[in-house]
Design a protein around this motif. Structure first.
Motif, PDB file in Angstrom:
ATOM      1  N   ARG A   1     -29.167 -19.548  11.160  1.00 15.94           N
ATOM      2  CA  ARG A   1     -28.078 -20.248  10.693  1.00 15.94           C
ATOM      3  C   ARG A   1     -27.206 -20.331   9.647  1.00 15.94           C
ATOM      4  O   ARG A   1     -26.308 -20.225   9.418  1.00 15.94           O
ATOM      5  CB  ARG A   1     -28.227 -21.671  11.377  1.00 15.94           C
ATOM      6  CG  ARG A   1     -26.956 -22.413  11.733  1.00 15.94           C
ATOM      7  CD  ARG A   1     -27.152 -23.882  12.271  1.00 15.94           C
ATOM      8  NE  ARG A   1     -28.408 -24.657  11.581  1.00 15.94           N
ATOM      9  CZ  ARG A   1     -29.594 -24.723  12.295  1.00 15.94           C
ATOM     10  NH1 ARG A   1     -29.586 -24.318  13.656  1.00 15.94           N
ATOM     11  NH2 ARG A   1     -30.556 -25.562  11.899  1.00 15.94           N
ATOM     12  N   GLY A   2     -27.968 -20.886   8.530  1.00 14.01           N
ATOM     13  CA  GLY A   2     -27.485 -20.826   6.917  1.00 14.01           C
ATOM     14  C   GLY A   2     -27.261 -19.713   6.588  1.00 14.01           C
ATOM     15  O   GLY A   2     -26.054 -19.303   5.928  1.00 14.01           O
ATOM     16  N   LEU A   3     -27.740 -18.266   7.124  1.00 12.61           N
ATOM     17  CA  LEU A   3     -27.078 -16.879   6.519  1.00 12.61           C
ATOM     18  C   LEU A   3     -25.725 -16.864   7.343  1.00 12.61           C
ATOM     19  O   LEU A   3     -24.813 -16.122   6.685  1.00 12.61           O
ATOM     20  CB  LEU A   3     -28.135 -15.981   7.007  1.00 12.61           C
ATOM     21  CG  LEU A   3     -27.956 -14.618   6.433  1.00 12.61           C
ATOM     22  CD1 LEU A   3     -28.063 -14.565   5.034  1.00 12.61           C
ATOM     23  CD2 LEU A   3     -29.227 -13.469   7.274  1.00 12.61           C
ATOM     24  N   ALA A   4     -25.662 -17.184   8.682  1.00 13.95           N
ATOM     25  CA  ALA A   4     -24.363 -17.042   9.208  1.00 13.95           C
ATOM     26  C   ALA A   4     -23.275 -17.875   8.530  1.00 13.95           C
ATOM     27  O   ALA A   4     -22.031 -17.091   8.551  1.00 13.95           O
ATOM     28  CB  ALA A   4     -24.555 -17.204  10.616  1.00 13.95           C
ATOM     29  N   GLU A   5     -23.505 -18.898   8.140  1.00 14.01           N
ATOM     30  CA  GLU A   5     -22.622 -19.826   7.550  1.00 14.01           C
ATOM     31  C   GLU A   5     -22.194 -19.478   6.237  1.00 14.01           C
ATOM     32  O   GLU A   5     -21.146 -19.155   5.778  1.00 14.01           O
ATOM     33  CB  GLU A   5     -23.097 -21.515   7.351  1.00 14.01           C
ATOM     34  CG  GLU A   5     -23.213 -22.004   8.687  1.00 14.01           C
ATOM     35  CD  GLU A   5     -23.995 -23.247   8.660  1.00 14.01           C
ATOM     36  OE1 GLU A   5     -24.393 -23.666   7.393  1.00 14.01           O
ATOM     37  OE2 GLU A   5     -24.144 -24.027   9.430  1.00 14.01           O
ATOM     38  N   THR A   6     -23.205 -18.892   5.606  1.00 12.91           N
ATOM     39  CA  THR A   6     -22.858 -18.172   4.163  1.00 12.91           C
ATOM     40  C   THR A   6     -22.185 -16.612   4.337  1.00 12.91           C
ATOM     41  O   THR A   6     -21.124 -16.617   3.561  1.00 12.91           O
ATOM     42  CB  THR A   6     -24.427 -17.698   3.433  1.00 12.91           C
ATOM     43  OG1 THR A   6     -25.192 -18.921   3.279  1.00 12.91           O
ATOM     44  CG2 THR A   6     -24.027 -17.187   2.159  1.00 12.91           C
ATOM     45  N   LEU A   7     -22.611 -16.140   5.169  1.00 16.84           N
ATOM     46  CA  LEU A   7     -21.670 -14.856   5.351  1.00 16.84           C
ATOM     47  C   LEU A   7     -20.404 -15.091   5.815  1.00 16.84           C
ATOM     48  O   LEU A   7     -19.430 -14.319   5.334  1.00 16.84           O
ATOM     49  CB  LEU A   7     -22.349 -14.017   6.460  1.00 16.84           C
ATOM     50  CG  LEU A   7     -23.692 -13.371   5.916  1.00 16.84           C
ATOM     51  CD1 LEU A   7     -24.245 -12.419   7.178  1.00 16.84           C
ATOM     52  CD2 LEU A   7     -23.205 -12.039   4.781  1.00 16.84           C
ATOM     53  N   ALA A   8     -20.085 -16.007   6.541  1.00 15.51           N
ATOM     54  CA  ALA A   8     -18.702 -16.389   7.053  1.00 15.51           C
ATOM     55  C   ALA A   8     -17.889 -16.962   5.711  1.00 15.51           C
ATOM     56  O   ALA A   8     -16.724 -16.857   5.779  1.00 15.51           O
ATOM     57  CB  ALA A   8     -18.869 -17.583   7.994  1.00 15.51           C
ATOM     58  N   ARG A   9     -18.454 -17.460   4.694  1.00 17.29           N
ATOM     59  CA  ARG A   9     -17.878 -17.935   3.631  1.00 17.29           C
ATOM     60  C   ARG A   9     -17.600 -17.049   2.490  1.00 17.29           C
ATOM     61  O   ARG A   9     -16.813 -17.081   1.586  1.00 17.29           O
ATOM     62  CB  ARG A   9     -18.681 -19.283   2.877  1.00 17.29           C
ATOM     63  CG  ARG A   9     -18.381 -20.436   3.783  1.00 17.29           C
ATOM     64  CD  ARG A   9     -18.931 -21.578   2.906  1.00 17.29           C
ATOM     65  NE  ARG A   9     -20.122 -21.465   2.274  1.00 17.29           N
ATOM     66  CZ  ARG A   9     -21.495 -21.961   2.788  1.00 17.29           C
ATOM     67  NH1 ARG A   9     -21.373 -22.578   3.934  1.00 17.29           N
ATOM     68  NH2 ARG A   9     -22.567 -21.822   2.061  1.00 17.29           N
ATOM     69  N   ALA A  10     -18.575 -15.700   2.784  1.00 16.06           N
ATOM     70  CA  ALA A  10     -18.110 -14.574   1.629  1.00 16.06           C
ATOM     71  C   ALA A  10     -16.715 -14.332   1.660  1.00 16.06           C
ATOM     72  O   ALA A  10     -16.404 -14.003   0.303  1.00 16.06           O
ATOM     73  CB  ALA A  10     -19.137 -13.698   2.167  1.00 16.06           C
ATOM     74  N   PRO A  11     -15.979 -13.925   2.239  1.00 15.75           N
ATOM     75  CA  PRO A  11     -14.541 -13.489   2.061  1.00 15.75           C
ATOM     76  C   PRO A  11     -13.709 -14.381   1.175  1.00 15.75           C
ATOM     77  O   PRO A  11     -13.018 -14.115   0.201  1.00 15.75           O
ATOM     78  CB  PRO A  11     -13.909 -13.383   3.270  1.00 15.75           C
ATOM     79  CG  PRO A  11     -15.049 -13.087   4.477  1.00 15.75           C
ATOM     80  CD  PRO A  11     -16.099 -13.904   3.865  1.00 15.75           C
ATOM     81  N   GLN A  12     -13.922 -15.814   1.452  1.00 15.04           N
ATOM     82  CA  GLN A  12     -13.196 -16.962   0.694  1.00 15.04           C
ATOM     83  C   GLN A  12     -13.797 -17.104  -0.734  1.00 15.04           C
ATOM     84  O   GLN A  12     -13.207 -17.198  -1.740  1.00 15.04           O
ATOM     85  CB  GLN A  12     -13.601 -18.127   1.104  1.00 15.04           C
ATOM     86  CG  GLN A  12     -13.029 -19.392   0.630  1.00 15.04           C
ATOM     87  CD  GLN A  12     -13.253 -20.758   1.153  1.00 15.04           C
ATOM     88  OE1 GLN A  12     -13.805 -20.677   2.178  1.00 15.04           O
ATOM     89  NE2 GLN A  12     -12.717 -21.781   0.560  1.00 15.04           N
ATOM     90  N   VAL A  13     -15.148 -16.749  -0.803  1.00 15.07           N
ATOM     91  CA  VAL A  13     -15.843 -16.925  -2.165  1.00 15.07           C
ATOM     92  C   VAL A  13     -15.413 -15.726  -3.000  1.00 15.07           C
ATOM     93  O   VAL A  13     -14.955 -15.487  -4.332  1.00 15.07           O
ATOM     94  CB  VAL A  13     -17.181 -16.781  -2.166  1.00 15.07           C
ATOM     95  CG1 VAL A  13     -17.851 -16.609  -3.609  1.00 15.07           C
ATOM     96  CG2 VAL A  13     -17.697 -18.128  -1.567  1.00 15.07           C
ATOM     97  N   LEU A  14     -15.233 -14.451  -2.132  1.00 11.38           N
ATOM     98  CA  LEU A  14     -14.788 -13.267  -2.956  1.00 11.38           C
ATOM     99  C   LEU A  14     -13.210 -13.380  -3.593  1.00 11.38           C
ATOM    100  O   LEU A  14     -13.068 -13.048  -4.665  1.00 11.38           O
ATOM    101  CB  LEU A  14     -14.996 -11.978  -2.011  1.00 11.38           C
ATOM    102  CG  LEU A  14     -14.617 -10.661  -2.557  1.00 11.38           C
ATOM    103  CD1 LEU A  14     -15.446 -10.171  -3.839  1.00 11.38           C
ATOM    104  CD2 LEU A  14     -14.690  -9.526  -1.563  1.00 11.38           C
TER     105      LEU A  14
END
Length: 188
Positions: free
Chosen positions: A130-143
């Motif tokens: 679950r934490g990994l999915a949340e992190t991956l979902a935020r990846a484009p915004q962080v990039l």
């Protein structure tokens, strides 16, 4: 005649050459868009499956109780070792009692402990996913944020470009008085 041929190949709302080429080779841009859409859908599904919700008092109490056996086992084992040094006779009596426990009961205890730790491992694994999915979902915004910050660096191309402002260009290129340089020259 040449105009009609070119219009047939490239005009009329469709590109015959591109459409024909796509029969033999996949359109890379469309394939990338489909792949990104599939990845987004997979991340959305994973986030929905492992979604976080408000947890009640009962859930928190049960989680607290689930966390007790491991520390209790560890501290109990350390306590047994300490008791063996403090009162060897008391410890020997307890260990003699354990020697009378039949083997099937030891197997049952091993199965219970294994299932407990297996379930705990599975719950932690799901929380990790679950934490990994949340992190991956935020990846484009962080990039996008990182790229924006990198564009502000002093050595990035165009960072000091004044744009169409002529006054800023003249102010940046016009020599100015430098008191420290003048003092240095006077001292030489």
């Amino acid at each position: 005649m040449v105009g009609d041929i070119l219009r047939a190949l490239f005009g009329g709302g469709g590109n015959v050459v591109a459409e024909t080429a796509e029969v033999f080779r996949v359109n890379a841009e469309a394939a990338d868009a489909r792949a990104a859409g599939m990845q987004r859908a997979a991340l959305d599904q994973m986030a929905a499956e492992f979604g976080t919700g408000q947890r009640g008092v009962f859930d928190r109490v049960v989680d607290g109780l689930n966390r007790l056996p491991r520390p209790a086992m560890a501290l109990g084992t350390l306590g047994l070792l300490g008791s063996a040094m403090v009162d060897p006779l008391w410890f020997g009596e307890r260990m003699a009692g354990l020697a009378l426990v039949p083997e099937p009961l030891w197997w049952l205890l091993g199965a219970i402990v294994s299932f407990y730790f297996g379930a705990r491992h599975q719950a932690k694994g799901q929380a990790f996913q679950r934490g990994l999915a949340e992190t991956l979902a935020r990846a484009p915004q962080v990039l996008a944020t990182v790229e924006g910050l990198r564009a502000l660096r002093h050595d990035s191309p165009g960072a000091a470009d004044p744009g169409p402002d002529a006054r800023a260009t003249l102010a940046a290129t016009a020599p100015a008085d430098n008191p420290a340089l003048a003092e240095w020259r006077a001292g030489r």
